[in-house]
Design an enzyme around this catalytic site. Structure first.
Site, PDB file in Angstrom:
ATOM      1  N   GLU A 180      -2.723  10.890   4.663  1.00 12.85           N
ATOM      2  CA  GLU A 180      -3.529   9.863   4.345  1.00 12.85           C
ATOM      3  C   GLU A 180      -4.963   9.968   4.385  1.00 12.85           C
ATOM      4  O   GLU A 180      -5.832   9.203   3.774  1.00 12.85           O
ATOM      5  CB  GLU A 180      -3.053   8.534   5.369  1.00 12.85           C
ATOM      6  CG  GLU A 180      -3.693   7.325   4.892  1.00 12.85           C
ATOM      7  CD  GLU A 180      -3.084   6.116   5.788  1.00 12.85           C
ATOM      8  OE1 GLU A 180      -1.993   6.254   6.291  1.00 12.85           O
ATOM      9  OE2 GLU A 180      -3.903   5.146   5.797  1.00 12.85           O
ATOM     10  N   ARG A 237       1.423  -8.122  -4.332  1.00 12.68           N
ATOM     11  CA  ARG A 237       0.851  -7.895  -3.010  1.00 12.68           C
ATOM     12  C   ARG A 237      -0.774  -8.788  -2.971  1.00 12.68           C
ATOM     13  O   ARG A 237      -0.957  -9.424  -2.182  1.00 12.68           O
ATOM     14  CB  ARG A 237       0.591  -6.668  -2.463  1.00 12.68           C
ATOM     15  CG  ARG A 237       1.894  -6.054  -2.174  1.00 12.68           C
ATOM     16  CD  ARG A 237       1.789  -4.723  -1.285  1.00 12.68           C
ATOM     17  NE  ARG A 237       2.978  -4.397  -0.989  1.00 12.68           N
ATOM     18  CZ  ARG A 237       3.121  -3.086  -0.111  1.00 12.68           C
ATOM     19  NH1 ARG A 237       2.304  -2.207  -0.259  1.00 12.68           N
ATOM     20  NH2 ARG A 237       4.505  -2.860   0.251  1.00 12.68           N
TER      21      ARG A 237
HETATM   22  C1  LIG Z   1       3.461   0.118  10.501  1.00  8.29           C
HETATM   23  C2  LIG Z   1       3.356   0.900   9.266  1.00  8.29           C
HETATM   24  C3  LIG Z   1       4.458   1.258   8.507  1.00  8.29           C
HETATM   25  C4  LIG Z   1       4.328   1.869   7.239  1.00  8.29           C
HETATM   26  N1  LIG Z   1       5.506   2.216   6.440  1.00  8.29           N
HETATM   27  C5  LIG Z   1       5.532   2.908   5.545  1.00  8.29           C
HETATM   28  C6  LIG Z   1       6.661   3.090   4.677  1.00  8.29           C
HETATM   29  O1  LIG Z   1       7.709   2.298   4.864  1.00  8.29           O
HETATM   30  N2  LIG Z   1       6.604   3.990   3.604  1.00  8.29           N
HETATM   31  C7  LIG Z   1       5.317   4.792   3.450  1.00  8.29           C
HETATM   32  O2  LIG Z   1       5.469   5.498   2.341  1.00  8.29           O
HETATM   33  N3  LIG Z   1       4.323   4.579   4.301  1.00  8.29           N
HETATM   34  C8  LIG Z   1       4.606   3.731   5.199  1.00  8.29           C
HETATM   35  N4  LIG Z   1       3.399   3.690   5.872  1.00  8.29           N
HETATM   36  C9  LIG Z   1       2.020   4.507   5.642  1.00  8.29           C
HETATM   37  C10 LIG Z   1       2.453   5.840   6.293  1.00  8.29           C
HETATM   38  O3  LIG Z   1       3.418   5.889   7.416  1.00  8.29           O
HETATM   39  C11 LIG Z   1       1.454   6.759   6.407  1.00  8.29           C
HETATM   40  O4  LIG Z   1       0.343   6.698   5.378  1.00  8.29           O
HETATM   41  C12 LIG Z   1       1.880   8.267   6.856  1.00  8.29           C
HETATM   42  O5  LIG Z   1       2.723   8.253   7.630  1.00  8.29           O
HETATM   43  C13 LIG Z   1       0.430   8.965   7.301  1.00  8.29           C
HETATM   44  O6  LIG Z   1       0.909  10.159   7.785  1.00  8.29           O
HETATM   45  P1  LIG Z   1      -0.143  11.424   8.272  1.00  8.29           P
HETATM   46  O7  LIG Z   1       0.608  12.223   8.800  1.00  8.29           O
HETATM   47  O8  LIG Z   1      -1.391  11.477   7.283  1.00  8.29           O
HETATM   48  O9  LIG Z   1      -1.169  10.606   9.366  1.00  8.29           O
HETATM   49  P2  LIG Z   1      -0.423   9.770  10.779  1.00  8.29           P
HETATM   50  O10 LIG Z   1       1.038   9.839  10.995  1.00  8.29           O
HETATM   51  O11 LIG Z   1      -1.193   8.641  11.031  1.00  8.29           O
HETATM   52  O12 LIG Z   1      -0.966  10.992  11.999  1.00  8.29           O
HETATM   53  C14 LIG Z   1      -2.211  11.340  12.208  1.00  8.29           C
HETATM   54  C15 LIG Z   1      -2.293  11.879  13.422  1.00  8.29           C
HETATM   55  O13 LIG Z   1      -3.655  12.332  13.697  1.00  8.29           O
HETATM   56  C16 LIG Z   1      -3.977  12.327  15.144  1.00  8.29           C
HETATM   57  N5  LIG Z   1      -5.326  12.210  15.147  1.00  8.29           N
HETATM   58  C17 LIG Z   1      -6.252  11.405  14.749  1.00  8.29           C
HETATM   59  N6  LIG Z   1      -7.677  11.475  14.878  1.00  8.29           N
HETATM   60  C18 LIG Z   1      -7.425  12.800  15.836  1.00  8.29           C
HETATM   61  C19 LIG Z   1      -8.386  13.812  16.370  1.00  8.29           C
HETATM   62  N7  LIG Z   1      -9.771  13.310  16.344  1.00  8.29           N
HETATM   63  N8  LIG Z   1      -8.088  14.700  17.144  1.00  8.29           N
HETATM   64  C20 LIG Z   1      -6.643  14.860  17.150  1.00  8.29           C
HETATM   65  N9  LIG Z   1      -5.788  14.262  16.549  1.00  8.29           N
HETATM   66  C21 LIG Z   1      -6.096  13.092  15.852  1.00  8.29           C
HETATM   67  C22 LIG Z   1      -3.204  11.034  15.449  1.00  8.29           C
HETATM   68  O14 LIG Z   1      -3.096  10.915  16.857  1.00  8.29           O
HETATM   69  C23 LIG Z   1      -1.866  11.077  14.661  1.00  8.29           C
HETATM   70  O15 LIG Z   1      -1.041  11.666  15.415  1.00  8.29           O
HETATM   71  C24 LIG Z   1       3.394   2.689   7.103  1.00  8.29           C
HETATM   72  C25 LIG Z   1       2.427   2.672   7.948  1.00  8.29           C
HETATM   73  C26 LIG Z   1       2.429   1.919   8.982  1.00  8.29           C
HETATM   74  C27 LIG Z   1       1.075   1.759  10.157  1.00  8.29           C
END
Ligand SMILES: Cc1cc2nc3c(=O)[nH]c(=O)nc-3n(C[C@H](O)[C@H](O)[C@H](O)COP(=O)(O)OP(=O)(O)OC[C@H]3O[C@@H](n4cnc5c(N)ncnc54)[C@H](O)[C@@H]3O)c2cc1C
Length: 583
Positions: A393, A305
């Site tokens: 994340e 990458r």
């Molecule tokens: C397009 C894409 C493809 C990806 N593909 C992969 C993959 O194939 N494999 C892999 O391992 N990872 C992948 N990733 C990375 C992975 O998806 C993310 O790191 C992971 O899903 C993060 O999960 P999370 O629950 O920490 O956060 P998220 O799923 O991002 O959820 C965070 C939530 O917090 C909420 N939020 C934010 N701020 C506030 C606030 N102030 N008040 C209330 N709510 C708030 C948001 O609305 C959101 O719903 C990908 C990422 C993207 C963007």
């Protein structure tokens, strides 16, 4: 203001008055991606009443629902595997900077979470009855499970939403943007939210609060995530007194989709195409170019990458980019049958976007994708501030300077589960939530503030400006000059922001919301820029053109804290810190 005892009733959908609505819960989970939902489920399993709040629709707002591909876990169902092999690969990818405890947990407990999701009906792809796994760069064997190559994230999200729906002790509140955490006597006692539907403040008293707010890639003009990924969680944690670590490490995905327009698909979807079909990277003159940068792909996908990102950037810089400023990716050597065999329904989705890969290349370019840095946490996902936990994340350290494919969803599941457990245990030890009105006052006042009508500060333009600054000067390749320019621009934007949001808190006032977003984005951007400016070496996702070597003395984490209204970055080796001060 009172903190009412928790009831199992859903939050009222009635418009709220200017007086804050007050709710109380054992565990508040902020963010409903995979991390937040797993945390909510686990906290409820641990006997806690949970309020899951999200600024968007529950389970549909962040990166999880957008991820379409793979999840790394050493299940070993097809090819023998062990968590220690996964761990070794994670540590190697992290370029000496992984928090070993967090990385170990991720790899050790990933398989349990994957199997639990399997029991909950996620539908992992199987071959001969075994959960099948695919290869991904940096893994020493096929280790990445998937549902299919377009539905993995949506399937994970839907499964967790379904499990939550069966649990009466989890309340859910969408359109609730947390604007500040509330602290009293040195611990987090809850949060203040801005209810987007009414513009009114809401106070949430909680015995334990979990931030699961995802990453920060909205700081960049081209990013793979949703508009909710402006780094709210990092800013909330900073203002509440927690430390951030490794903030300089933003991961760029080299072949993010650039053109033609692609609707309803993951912008990083070309990765599995390359695994299966090779493909050719070509510059704007339709010449193969990666061999000039030390890699001869010859139809195979072997380019790492960082090298791919470098090669594309340099071709564009030399005036040999594709029309939209990237490179071409061609699968024109493939037959329609081989494409369909490899990607079935994805081919139909591409056709709906007017893309026929047998007849045309697509344009690709590096895109901000994931953040390795984040809030510092221990093994129970507890931060340095009592009462505050993190998951997903938003947690810093597990992936060091560079993340392996598939590790992010695993991290969200494993850390979500651990945070939920830790928060429920804390809640059990406390009789009542302890949020005091006076501790929430400043944040409530901010939500209720009437904007200064004389002031003309265009928040949307400021967000766009910040994204340009970050893209141009704080992208994958950095120099001291560019970083200093970015620092000055960020300070200037921050001075224009003012002390209170515009407008009057009307229903769905996007300008006002953007002000809150920008307030966070500027703080987080500063943390990234200052950490990057200090780190006078190149390592993983942080590449300094003026310091191209990786240096042993820099095998250290930098941390960022908020003290007396200023960011303080610490951890640089003594000589480097002195040089940064002198510059
Ligand atoms: C397009 C894409 C493809 C990806 N593909 C992969 C993959 O194939 N494999 C892999 O391992 N990872 C992948 N990733 C990375 C992975 O998806 C993310 O790191 C992971 O899903 C993060 O999960 P999370 O629950 O920490 O956060 P998220 O799923 O991002 O959820 C965070 C939530 O917090 C909420 N939020 C934010 N701020 C506030 C606030 N102030 N008040 C209330 N709510 C708030 C948001 O609305 C959101 O719903 C990908 C990422 C993207 C963007």
């Amino acid at each position: 203001m009172t903190a009412e005892p928790m009831s199992a009733e859903p939050m009222s959908a009635e418009p709220m008055s200017a007086e804050p609505m007050s709710v109380a819960t054992d565990v508040l989970v902020v963010g409903s991606g995979a991390a937040g939902m797993y945390a909510a489920i686990e906290a409820a399993r641990g006997g806690a009443h949970v309020l899951l709040a999200d600024r968007s629709l529950i389970g549909r707002g962040g990166a999880t629902i957008m991820a379409q591909m793979t999840v790394a876990a050493a299940l070993g169902e097809e090819t023998p595997d062990d968590w220690q092999h996964h761990y070794a690969d994670t540590i190697a990818a992290g370029r000496g900077l992984c928090d070993e405890q967090l990385a170990r947990l991720l790899c050790q407990q990933g398989p349990e979470c994957i199997r639990e999701l399997d029991q909950w009906g996620v539908g992992w792809a199987r071959k001969n009855g075994h959960i099948t796994a695919t290869m991904a760069p940096g893994h020493d064997r096929p280790r990445c499970v998937y549902v299919d190559f377009i539905n993995t994230g949506p399937a994970v999200s839907k499964t967790l939403r379904t499990v939550m729906a069966r649990n009466q002790t989890i309340r859910k509140a969408g359109d609730l943007c947390i604007v500040d955490l509330v602290a009293g006597d040195g611990e987090i006692t809850g949060a203040v939210a801005y209810h987007l539907g009414t513009g009114a403040p809401v106070t949430i008293a909680a015995k334990a609060t979990i931030l699961a707010t995802g990453g920060l890639t909205r700081l960049y003009r081209r990013n793979s995530a949703s508009t909710n990924m402006g780094g709210d969680g990092y800013a909330l944690a900073l203002r509440a007194g927690a430390s951030l670590i490794d903030m300089e490490f933003v991961q760029f995905f080299p072949i993010g989709h650039l053109a033609p327009r692609l609707i309803g698909m993951d912008p990083i979807m070309w990765d599995p195409f390359r695994y299966k079909l090779g493909g050719q990277l070509l510059n704007g003159r339709m010449e193969e170019f990666t061999s000039r940068y030390g890699s001869d792909e010859d139809g195979k996908y072997v380019l790492t990458r960082d090298l791919a990102t470098y090669a594309i950037f340099k071709e564009v810089e030399a005036g040999r980019g594709s029309p939209h400023g990237g490179a071409y990716l061609s699968f024109e050597h493939c037959t329609p049958a081989s494409l369909r065999e490899a990607f079935g329904p994805v081919i139909d989705r591409l056709a709906a976007n007017g893309i026929d890969l047998t007849r045309m290349p697509v344009e690709v370019a590096p895109i901000a994708h994931y953040h390795m840095g984040g809030v510092k946490a221990d093994a129970s996902m507890s931060t340095e501030v009592p009462g505050l936990y993190v998951a997903g994340e938003v947690v810093g350290g597990a992936n060091g300077a560079n993340r392996l494919s598939g590790n992010a969803i695993t991290e969200a599941l494993v850390f979500g589960r651990r945070a939920g457990r830790g928060a429920a245990e804390r809640a059990k030890r406390m009789a009542l939530p302890r949020l005091r009105a006076q501790d929430a006052r400043a944040a409530i006042d901010l939500v209720c503030a009437t904007g200064d009508a004389r002031k003309s500060f265009n928040t949307a333009a400021a967000v766009a400006q910040l994204q340009s600054v970050m893209t141009d000067d704080v992208g994958p390749f950095r120099t001291a000059t560019g970083l200093q320019r970015a620092f000055a621009e960020i300070r200037m934007l921050a001075s224009g922001l003012g002390e209170r949001p515009p407008g009057h808190g009307a229903s769905f006032d996007l300008e006002r919301l953007e002000w809150f977003d920008l307030r966070n984005m500027l703080a987080v951007a500063r943390a990234v820029v200052e950490s990057a400016l200090n780190r006078a070496e190149s390592r993983g996702a942080h590449q300094r053109e003026d310091f191209p070597k990786m240096l042993p003395q820099w095998q250290v984490h930098q941390s960022v804290r908020w003290r007396d209204g200023e960011l303080r970055v610490s951890g640089a080796p003594a000589a480097a810190a002195a040089a940064a001060l002198a510059s």
